[in-house]
Scaffold this active site. Structure first.
Site, PDB file in Angstrom:
ATOM      1  N   HIS A 135       2.714  -4.922  -4.368  1.00  0.00           N
ATOM      2  CA  HIS A 135       2.771  -4.519  -5.775  1.00  0.00           C
ATOM      3  C   HIS A 135       3.898  -5.331  -6.423  1.00  0.00           C
ATOM      4  O   HIS A 135       4.864  -5.692  -5.745  1.00  0.00           O
ATOM      5  CB  HIS A 135       3.090  -3.019  -5.825  1.00  0.00           C
ATOM      6  N   ASP A 212       7.435   0.012   1.655  1.00  0.00           N
ATOM      7  CA  ASP A 212       7.009   0.586   0.371  1.00  0.00           C
ATOM      8  C   ASP A 212       5.897   1.598   0.675  1.00  0.00           C
ATOM      9  O   ASP A 212       4.754   1.226   0.958  1.00  0.00           O
ATOM     10  CB  ASP A 212       6.518  -0.546  -0.543  1.00  0.00           C
ATOM     11  N   CYS A 376      -1.237  -4.397 -10.953  1.00  0.00           N
ATOM     12  CA  CYS A 376       0.121  -4.896 -10.655  1.00  0.00           C
ATOM     13  C   CYS A 376       0.164  -5.619  -9.312  1.00  0.00           C
ATOM     14  O   CYS A 376       1.176  -5.558  -8.589  1.00  0.00           O
ATOM     15  CB  CYS A 376       1.160  -3.768 -10.682  1.00  0.00           C
TER      16      CYS A 376
HETATM   17  N1  C6P Z   1       1.064   1.711  -8.271  1.00  0.00           N
HETATM   18  C1  C6P Z   1      -1.171   1.902  -9.183  1.00  0.00           C
HETATM   19  O1  C6P Z   1      -1.986   2.241 -10.071  1.00  0.00           O
HETATM   20  P1  C6P Z   1       6.223   3.434  -9.453  1.00  0.00           P
HETATM   21  O2  C6P Z   1       5.605   2.848 -10.696  1.00  0.00           O
HETATM   22  O3  C6P Z   1       7.665   3.058  -9.314  1.00  0.00           O
HETATM   23  O4  C6P Z   1       5.944   4.876  -9.281  1.00  0.00           O
HETATM   24  O5  C6P Z   1       5.426   2.747  -8.219  1.00  0.00           O
HETATM   25  C2  C6P Z   1       5.316   1.353  -8.127  1.00  0.00           C
HETATM   26  C3  C6P Z   1       4.435   0.988  -6.966  1.00  0.00           C
HETATM   27  C4  C6P Z   1       4.997   0.344  -5.881  1.00  0.00           C
HETATM   28  N2  C6P Z   1       4.268   0.048  -4.791  1.00  0.00           N
HETATM   29  C5  C6P Z   1       2.968   0.357  -4.716  1.00  0.00           C
HETATM   30  C6  C6P Z   1       2.210   0.060  -3.463  1.00  0.00           C
HETATM   31  C7  C6P Z   1       2.338   1.005  -5.780  1.00  0.00           C
HETATM   32  O6  C6P Z   1       1.040   1.333  -5.678  1.00  0.00           O
HETATM   33  C8  C6P Z   1       3.079   1.320  -6.944  1.00  0.00           C
HETATM   34  C9  C6P Z   1       2.426   1.960  -8.127  1.00  0.00           C
HETATM   35  C10 C6P Z   1       0.267   2.325  -9.324  1.00  0.00           C
HETATM   36  O7  C6P Z   1      -1.532   1.276  -8.206  1.00  0.00           O
HETATM   37  C11 C6P Z   1       0.794   2.050 -10.698  1.00  0.00           C
HETATM   38  S1  C6P Z   1       0.928   0.330 -11.042  1.00  0.00           S
END
Ligand code: C6P
Length: 419
Positions: A135, A212, A376
């Site tokens: 991501h 992650d 993303c």
């Molecule tokens: N993915 C998706 O729709 P946050 O935004 O900090 O809560 O998470 C970021 C993030 C980091 N790593 C991975 C593997 C993720 O899937 C995500 C968030 C969401 O896939 C929103 S972009």
């Protein structure tokens, strides 16, 4: 909250999805006059009533600042806030609550580690290893610190199934490798990475590693001691908790040695203009008034998941994944992106050359919520030479009937766009 009959062979008795759905008020929503089919769980999960109630209770009867007041409400808020930390410590099997740092989410946790743990160790020519399926939250922070320190990012490649080429990790590691940061489950492909293998490889070479877990805590029981990783990060909102709260787990001795990320109230023991003494763990990393209601909500959410049981969650989600994969594999003009052998309940797909946003809009007309775009993970899209996908991500509260509705909606889309 639902009780499950333990040790019973009958699936219906073990996991009554219809009953579980009653825990989630939002699932009764109508969209364009049709029942909501919520298949965007990888973006954020829905919240059960127990979590919503806990947040409401906090604001109705506990609202106060934590660690500051000497009064009744402050005590009550502080107790609930710290009890939640203990619940989360048990949930991920951390050794100590000192290793459980409240942050805003996965993104903030990765940035914290990049800036306070890795950056001070980086010199010109060093490298940090990530994978191609990260991501952006696990790419851009590394680019920022590597640019600043004239270090490089090395990339673990993937194959056409969207699987990590784990055999390449050894070739990428060299004496200049200072850190590895790897996603557990890919949000756009659903691939479950063999993280234990990579953690072992990293440690064999004395390289610290962050996992992650944004997409994995909702699907699998996490035991950070068993994994042995140095850092594990996740967001509350993907596991039935509110937005704006997440967890950085770190090994105590590493966290102890790290400087604070932000300065402010609560992260200090004593301040003078000459010298400031920082607070102990975990508070050293929690400057300012935190998301108290969010933390309490996260504590309730992890209990909710524990009561459901990960075995039950996995059984239901595997059923949904297999059913959807079988259906989609038979659809003409539909191609699944991400066909790893080891996969979580995420089905990303493209429909001929129709833009993913158009697919998403057609599905929305049928009440079906999916995410559309690059999720993303633009390097993944570049690898597959596509602009984006439509992504259906299933949770334990989804049903096989909802997969049928998704399939019908996709067929309708095919008819509209391709005749
Ligand atoms: N993915 C998706 O729709 P946050 O935004 O900090 O809560 O998470 C970021 C993030 C980091 N790593 C991975 C593997 C993720 O899937 C995500 C968030 C969401 O896939 C929103 S972009």
């Amino acid at each position: 909250m639902h009780q499950f009959i333990q040790n019973s062979k009958s699936e219906n008795q073990i996991f009554d999805v219809k009953k579980i759905r009653q825990d989630f008020p939002i699932l009764n929503t109508k969209v364009h006059g049709k029942p909501l089919v919520y298949l965007d769980n990888a973006a954020t999960s829905q919240k059960p009533k127990v979590v919503i109630d806990a947040i409401q209770k906090y604001y109705e009867s506990q609202n106060s600042n934590v660690h500051r007041g000497v009064h009744f409400l402050s005590d009550s808020a502080t107790n609930s806030y710290e009890e939640a930390r203990d619940k989360i410590k048990n949930f991920i099997n951390a050794k100590s609550s000192k290793e459980v740092i409240y942050v805003r989410g996965t993104t903030e946790a990765i940035n914290l580690v990049a800036h306070t743990f890795v950056k001070p160790k980086l010199n010109e020519g060093d490298n940090v290893i990530v994978s191609l399926m990260e991501h952006h939250a696990n790419i851009v922070p590394w680019q920022i610190v590597c640019d600043e320190k004239k270090a490089k990012i090395k990339i673990i490649p993937i194959n056409e199934f969207g699987e990590l080429k784990v055999e390449e990790v050894n070739n990428l590691i060299d004496e200049k490798t200072k850190f590895i940061s790897l996603v557990h489950i890919s949000n756009s492909l659903g691939t479950i990475n063999p993280i234990k293998k990579v953690i072992e490889l990293a440690h064999k070479n004395n390289i610290p590693i962050l996992i992650d877990g944004a997409q994995s805590v909702c699907h699998s029981k996490i035991d950070v001691q068993d994994l042995g990783c140095d850092f594990f990060v996740f967001s509350g909102h993907k596991i039935c908790a509110p937005t704006g709260i997440g967890i950085l787990y770190g090994k105590e001795k590493l966290l102890e040695a790290m400087p604070p990320y932000q300065g402010g109230g609560d992260m200090i023991l004593q301040v003078t203009f000459e010298k400031t003494i920082y607070n102990d763990l975990p508070y050293k990393f929690e400057a300012g008034t935190p998301n108290i209601a969010g933390a309490i909500g996260l504590g309730v959410a992890v209990e909710y998941l524990q009561n459901l049981g990960y075995e039950n969650i996995n059984t239901q989600e595997s059923k949904l994944l297999n059913y959807a994969t079988e259906k989609f594999s038979k659809l003409e003009n539909v191609r699944i992106i991400g066909t790893s052998k080891n996969k979580a309940s995420i089905v990303s797909f493209v429909m001929a050359d129709i833009h993913a946003h158009d697919v998403g809009t057609i599905l929305d007309q049928e009440g079906v919520a999916v995410r559309a775009g690059h999720h993303c993970t633009q390097p993944v899209m570049d690898y597959f030479k596509i602009a984006g996908t439509a992504r259906a991500s299933f949770s334990f509260y989804n049903t096989l009937e909802e997969v049928d509705i998704l399939e019908d909606a996709v067929k309708k889309g095919i008819k509209i766009f391709l005749g």
